[in-house]
Design an enzyme around this catalytic site. Structure first.
Site, mmCIF file in Angstrom:
data_model
loop_
_atom_site.group_PDB
_atom_site.id
_atom_site.type_symbol
_atom_site.label_atom_id
_atom_site.label_comp_id
_atom_site.label_asym_id
_atom_site.label_seq_id
_atom_site.Cartn_x
_atom_site.Cartn_y
_atom_site.Cartn_z
ATOM 1 N N GLU A 73 32.005 44.133 32.870
ATOM 2 C CA GLU A 73 32.504 43.988 31.664
ATOM 3 C C GLU A 73 31.474 42.480 30.938
ATOM 4 O OE1 GLU A 73 36.416 42.306 32.718
ATOM 5 O OE2 GLU A 73 36.451 41.469 29.958
ATOM 6 N N THR B 248 42.238 38.229 34.073
ATOM 7 C CA THR B 248 41.498 36.833 33.616
ATOM 8 C C THR B 248 42.679 36.449 33.217
ATOM 9 O OG1 THR B 248 40.104 38.297 32.938
ATOM 10 C CG2 THR B 248 39.693 35.745 33.689
ATOM 11 N N ASP C 4 34.679 35.565 37.498
ATOM 12 C CA ASP C 4 34.321 37.242 36.853
ATOM 13 C C ASP C 4 32.699 37.241 37.517
ATOM 14 O OD1 ASP C 4 36.580 37.110 34.674
ATOM 15 O OD2 ASP C 4 36.472 35.495 35.332
ATOM 16 N N ASP D 270 35.200 46.705 36.241
ATOM 17 C CA ASP D 270 35.761 45.056 35.858
ATOM 18 C C ASP D 270 36.151 43.984 36.719
ATOM 19 O OD1 ASP D 270 37.202 43.217 34.915
ATOM 20 O OD2 ASP D 270 38.565 44.475 33.957
ATOM 21 N N ILE E 97 37.264 41.088 37.524
ATOM 22 C CA ILE E 97 38.373 40.634 37.614
ATOM 23 C C ILE E 97 38.875 41.084 36.368
ATOM 24 C CG2 ILE E 97 40.053 37.934 37.499
ATOM 25 C CD1 ILE E 97 38.001 36.275 38.786
ATOM 26 N N ASP E 98 39.944 41.748 36.625
ATOM 27 C CA ASP E 98 41.065 41.987 34.908
ATOM 28 C C ASP E 98 42.457 42.145 35.660
ATOM 29 O OD1 ASP E 98 41.360 44.107 32.740
ATOM 30 O OD2 ASP E 98 42.661 45.471 34.715
ATOM 31 N N ASP F 44 38.638 48.796 31.986
ATOM 32 C CA ASP F 44 40.044 48.461 32.543
ATOM 33 C C ASP F 44 41.599 49.547 32.722
ATOM 34 O OD1 ASP F 44 39.771 45.983 31.000
ATOM 35 O OD2 ASP F 44 39.718 46.043 29.630
#
Ligand SMILES: Nc1ncnc2c1ncn2[C@@H]1O[C@H](COP(=O)(O)O)[C@@H](OP(=O)(O)O)[C@H]1O
Ligand SMILES: [Mg+2]
Ligand SMILES: [Mg+2]
Ligand SMILES: [Mg+2]
Length: 352
Positions: A68, A138, A45, A133, A135-136, A294
Site C-alpha cells: 500500500e 489505520t 504503516d 497492507d 496496517i489495515d 485490503d
C-alpha cells in the site's frame, strides 16, 4: 505445492511487524502525513511495510510485491523518516534464529526507504505476487481500536496463502468484541491473534505473542441453521461501506442482532473464527475500486474456514486485475451454505 515455507515466513514477518505497530502505538509516536486519498498514514504503516518487505526479499527474492505505501513523502520529510528509523531499527523477534530468517535488523535509514519502495509492482494475473497492507484499518489503529497487519500471496491470480496479525483482538474466540476492544491494553496474554491459511489446508490461529506454529489451532466459521440468527460484522467508517444498505440487507434476512463493528480485516478474521457470521462491505462510492491488499489475506482465511467471499453480484474476488479488484464491486462474505441467500438480499436492496 504446499506453501508451508511461504506460510511460515509470512506468519513470522507479520508477527515481527506487529511488535513494531504496538511499540508505535504505546510510544504515542503517531505522526501522520496526508496521502492523496487523505487517509492517515503513520509511522507504523511505513515501518511495518519495510520490515515485511525485507523478510519477503530475503526469502523469496524473485517474487513481486504490491504494497500500500510508498516512500516518496518520507524522502521529503527527513524528521519523519528519522523517527521511523529510530523505532524500526531495533525491532526483532525474541528468537534469534527466526529473526535471522527474516534478514535480521535493517541496516540503514536509506535502505529502509528503498525497501519500502519495493512494493510498487503493478500486480496482475501471472507469477508470484505478495499483497501487503502493513496496517489495515489505520483509522482503527489511531483510535486504539482494531487494526490488522495483512499479507497474502497470489500465484497466477489466485490467493494461495494469507497471514493476518490482529494485535488488539482478544485471543478468546468467544470474547465479546467491539470497535475499541483492545484499546489501551495492547498485545497481552489475552490480546493479539495471528491468523493464517493455505489454499486447501484450512485456516488456523494462535496467540500473536507466543512463538510457534505448534501453538496453532484450526478455526472455522460457526454453523448457522437459521440466517435470522446470524450476526453481521461491519466496518466502523461510514465512508468505506454503506451502513444504511447493510442494515436494509439485515432487515430482509430477518436479522435483529446488532452488528459487530470493527475496523480492518479483523472482520474477515472474526467471521472465520465464529465471532460473527457475515461481513458486508456494500459500496458507498460507485467508482471506488477495492485494493487487493485490503482483501487478499482475508479472502483466503474466510474461504478456508468454510465461508464464501464474493462481490455484490456473487462473483469471486478477482485478484488478477492489478493493484485493485477492478472486476468487482463491494464484498459479501458469509457461510458457504448461506452465501446465495445473502447475495439475493443484497441484490434486492441495491436494485441490481
Ligand atoms: N471509499 C472507500 N470505500 C471502501 N474502502 C475504502 C474507501 N476508502 C478507503 N478504503 C479502504 O478501507 C480500508 C479500511 O477498511 P475498513 O473500513 O474495513 O477498516 C482502508 O485501508 P487502510 O486503513 O489500510 O488504508 C482503505 O484502503
Ligand atoms: Mg491506507
Ligand atoms: Mg487497508
Ligand atoms: Mg493500510
Amino acid at each position: 505445492m504446499s506453501y508451508s515455507q511461504e506460510r511460515y515466513i509470512a506468519e513470522l514477518a507479520v508477527q515481527r511487524a506487529s511488535i513494531l505497530t504496538q511499540k508505535v502505538f504505546f510510544e504515542k509516536a503517531k505522526g501522520t502525513v496526508s496521502k492523496d486519498d487523505k487517509s492517515p498514514v503513520t509511522i507504523g504503516d511505513f515501518g511495518a511495510q519495510a520490515l515485511i518487505i525485507q523478510a519477503i526479499r530475503k526469502n523469496f527474492p524473485n517474487d513481486e510485491i504490491v504494497a500500500e505505501e510508498e516512500a516518496s513523502s518520507l524522502r521529503e520529510d527527513k524528521d519523519l523518516s528519522a523517527e521511523i528509523w529510530r523505532l524500526v531499527k531495533d525491532i526483532k523477534l525474541d528468537d534469534e534464529a527466526s529473526n535471522n530468517l527474516l534478514g535480521g535488523s535493517l541496516t540503514s535509514e536509506q535502505s529502509m526507504l528503498d525497501i519500502i519502495d519495493e512494493g510498487k509492482s503493478a500486480g496482475g494475473g501471472q507469477g508470484r505476487i505478495w499483497a501487503l497492507d502493513p496496517i489495515d484499518g489505520t483509522k482503527g489503529f489511531l483510535r486504539g481500536g482494531q487494526y490488522a497487519v495483512c499479507l497474502g500471496l497470489i500465484v497466477d491470480g489466485d490467493v494461495k496463502v494469507g497471514a493476518i496479525g490482529t494485535p488488539n483482538l482478544p485471543v478468546d474466540d468467544a470474547a465479546t468484541i467491539d470497535a475499541n476492544t483492545g484499546a489501551q491494553q495492547g498485545q497481552t496474554a489475552t490480546n493479539g491473534v495471528l491468523f493464517s491459511a493455505v489454499l486447501g489446508e484450512g485456516a488456523i490461529s494462535r496467540p500473536l505473542t507466543t512463538g510457534t506454529l505448534a501453538a496453532s489451532k484450526p478455526i472455522s466459521m460457526r454453523p448457522v441453521s437459521d440466517i435470522a440468527q446470524a450476526v453481521f460484522c461491519e466496518g466502523v467508517e461510514a465512508a468505506h461501506s454503506a451502513q444504511g444498505d447493510n442494515a436494509a440487507v439485515a432487515g430482509l434476512l430477518g436479522i435483529t442482532a446488532p452488528s459487530v463493528r470493527l475496523d480492518s480485516q479483523a472482520k474477515y478474521c472474526s467471521i472465520a473464527r465464529g465471532a460473527g457470521d457475515i461481513y458486508l462491505r456494500l459500496p458507498v462510492k460507485k467508482d471506488y475500486q477495492e485494493k487487493i491488499w485490503d482483501h487478499a489475506a482475508g479472502d483466503i482465511i474466510v474461504r478456508e474456514a468454510g465461508g464464501q467471499v464474493t462481490d455484490i453480484y456473487g462473483s469471486r474476488l478477482d485478484f488478477s486485475k492489478g493493484r485493485t479488484l477492478a472486476a468487482n464491486k463491494g464484498v459479501v462474505a458469509a457461510p458457504k451454505a448461506h452465501q446465495a441467500q445473502v447475495i439475493d438480499a443484497v441484490k434486492t436492496v441495491l436494485k441490481l
